[in-house]
Design a protein around this motif. Structure first.
Motif, PDB file in Angstrom:
ATOM      1  N   ASP A  82       0.853  -1.182   0.000  1.00  0.00           N
ATOM      2  CA  ASP A  82       0.000   0.000   0.000  1.00  0.00           C
ATOM      3  C   ASP A  82       0.890   1.232   0.000  1.00  0.00           C
ATOM      4  N   TRP A  83       0.272   2.399  -0.148  1.00  0.00           N
ATOM      5  CA  TRP A  83       1.063   3.612  -0.368  1.00  0.00           C
ATOM      6  C   TRP A  83       1.909   3.992   0.835  1.00  0.00           C
ATOM      7  N   LYS A  84       1.412   3.744   2.030  1.00  0.00           N
ATOM      8  CA  LYS A  84       2.181   4.171   3.210  1.00  0.00           C
ATOM      9  C   LYS A  84       3.405   3.290   3.455  1.00  0.00           C
ATOM     10  N   THR A  85       3.396   2.053   2.918  1.00  0.00           N
ATOM     11  CA  THR A  85       4.538   1.151   3.107  1.00  0.00           C
ATOM     12  C   THR A  85       5.265   0.848   1.795  1.00  0.00           C
ATOM     13  N   SER A 102       5.278   8.614  -7.976  1.00  0.00           N
ATOM     14  CA  SER A 102       5.823   9.952  -8.237  1.00  0.00           C
ATOM     15  C   SER A 102       7.243  10.055  -7.685  1.00  0.00           C
ATOM     16  N   ILE A 103       8.120  10.660  -8.464  1.00  0.00           N
ATOM     17  CA  ILE A 103       9.474  10.919  -7.990  1.00  0.00           C
ATOM     18  C   ILE A 103       9.418  12.137  -7.071  1.00  0.00           C
ATOM     19  N   THR A 154       1.341  10.809  -2.305  1.00  0.00           N
ATOM     20  CA  THR A 154       1.744  12.162  -2.689  1.00  0.00           C
ATOM     21  C   THR A 154       0.564  13.115  -2.561  1.00  0.00           C
ATOM     22  N   PHE A 155      -0.638  12.604  -2.825  1.00  0.00           N
ATOM     23  CA  PHE A 155      -1.842  13.435  -2.752  1.00  0.00           C
ATOM     24  C   PHE A 155      -2.080  13.949  -1.334  1.00  0.00           C
ATOM     25  N   GLU A 156      -1.767  13.136  -0.333  1.00  0.00           N
ATOM     26  CA  GLU A 156      -1.949  13.585   1.045  1.00  0.00           C
ATOM     27  C   GLU A 156      -1.069  14.807   1.329  1.00  0.00           C
ATOM     28  N   THR A 191      -6.383  14.157  -7.259  1.00  0.00           N
ATOM     29  CA  THR A 191      -5.737  12.990  -7.853  1.00  0.00           C
ATOM     30  C   THR A 191      -5.075  13.411  -9.154  1.00  0.00           C
ATOM     31  N   SER A 192      -4.453  12.469  -9.806  1.00  0.00           N
ATOM     32  CA  SER A 192      -3.753  12.752 -11.052  1.00  0.00           C
ATOM     33  C   SER A 192      -4.719  12.812 -12.223  1.00  0.00           C
ATOM     34  N   ASN A 193      -4.250  13.407 -13.302  1.00  0.00           N
ATOM     35  CA  ASN A 193      -5.036  13.398 -14.537  1.00  0.00           C
ATOM     36  C   ASN A 193      -5.256  11.972 -15.021  1.00  0.00           C
ATOM     37  N   ILE A 194      -4.328  11.066 -14.682  1.00  0.00           N
ATOM     38  CA  ILE A 194      -4.453   9.668 -15.099  1.00  0.00           C
ATOM     39  C   ILE A 194      -5.650   9.007 -14.430  1.00  0.00           C
ATOM     40  N   GLU A 195      -5.669   9.029 -13.102  1.00  0.00           N
ATOM     41  CA  GLU A 195      -6.790   8.414 -12.395  1.00  0.00           C
ATOM     42  C   GLU A 195      -8.067   9.229 -12.577  1.00  0.00           C
TER      43      GLU A 195
END
Length: 256
Positions: A82-85, A102-103, A154-156, A191-195
């Motif tokens: 998941d994103w946090k780990t 995301s870099i 990254t969104f957070e 969110t991103s343009n992708i999602e």
């Protein structure tokens, strides 16, 4: 004579150190085991989507992982994360690499990245019934506005930076910020343009009026920071595949 023995010993030592470094590379582990361990969240449509009924994955990242494994002559094992780990998993060696991320400077401190092959922009979204309540970014940055986001993404970080006066509601994966908005428990998510394009088509969300895209960010795969052998292989693989049109064709397949 002693001089030449010293040189020879130094040469043997250098070769030994090089061999040891080579042996420690994830590339050797992958080739020896015949398995590429690929960490993926399964919750970023259309990059990585997990089907809970079959525990299978599909998406842009999944096609990339399968192509890389095929070129390595190994099978791919998708490791749930998941994103946090996400970063912790690659640092701890739970997987050899991750899907797209995301870099960012915080991630760069502890992990390596592949060459970038796609970029995203970030923007806020809401449901049509609430779109009239907003006009630009300032209208979101209000104490009475709930901005939902997912922990560790990254969104957070961007939500907290862009909307310091808003009520930031953080949910933990597998929950997602956009689900809070769809359920009426929050007003806006970013969110991103992708999602975003996928959620528009699937759930009918809309971009908040008069909000231009922000934070253009290159996307790449996370790799162990200290494994230059593996990083070099993946980076050159990305370049070869870009030259052959693989990434462009895969983007087109998934509507990116």
């Amino acid at each position: 004579m002693k001089h030449w023995m010293t040189i020879a010993a130094a040469g043997v030592l250098s070769l030994g150190l090089a061999a040891a470094a080579q042996a420690q590379s994830a590339l050797n582990d992958i080739l020896d085991s015949g398995v590429l361990k690929f960490g993926t969240t399964g919750d970023w449509n259309p990059m990585s989507v997990r089907d809970p009924a079959t525990n299978s994955y599909k998406g842009f990242d999944i096609d990339v992982a399968n192509e890389l494994a095929n070129d390595l002559g190994v099978t791919v094992e998708f490791v749930p994360t998941d994103w946090k780990t996400l970063v912790n998993g690659v640092v701890a060696g739970k997987y050899h690499m991750t899907g797209s991320a995301s870099i960012s400077p915080p991630r760069m401190k502890v992990a390596g990245f592949s060459e970038s092959y796609i970029a995203v922009e970030i923007m806020p979204f809401t449901i049509p019934a609430k779109a009239g309540d907003f006009d630009g970014y300032d209208s979101i940055n209000q104490p009475n506005v709930k901005v939902a986001t997912t922990l560790g993404t990254t969104f957070e970080a961007l939500a907290r930076e862009w909307f310091p006066n808003a009520d930031i509601k953080v949910v933990e994966a597998p929950a997602r910020g956009f689900q809070e908005v769809l359920a009426g428990r929050a007003d806006v998510f970013i969110t991103s343009n992708i999602e975003g394009s996928t959620l528009k088509a699937k759930h009918g969300v809309v971009q908040v009026p008069n909000t231009e895209p922000r934070a253009p960010s290159p996307i790449a795969m996370l790799l162990p920071q200290d494994d230059q052998v593996w990083i070099n292989y993946v980076n050159n693989w990305v370049k070869v595949k870009q030259a052959k049109g693989f990434f462009e064709a895969t983007k087109a397949k998934w509507g990116l």
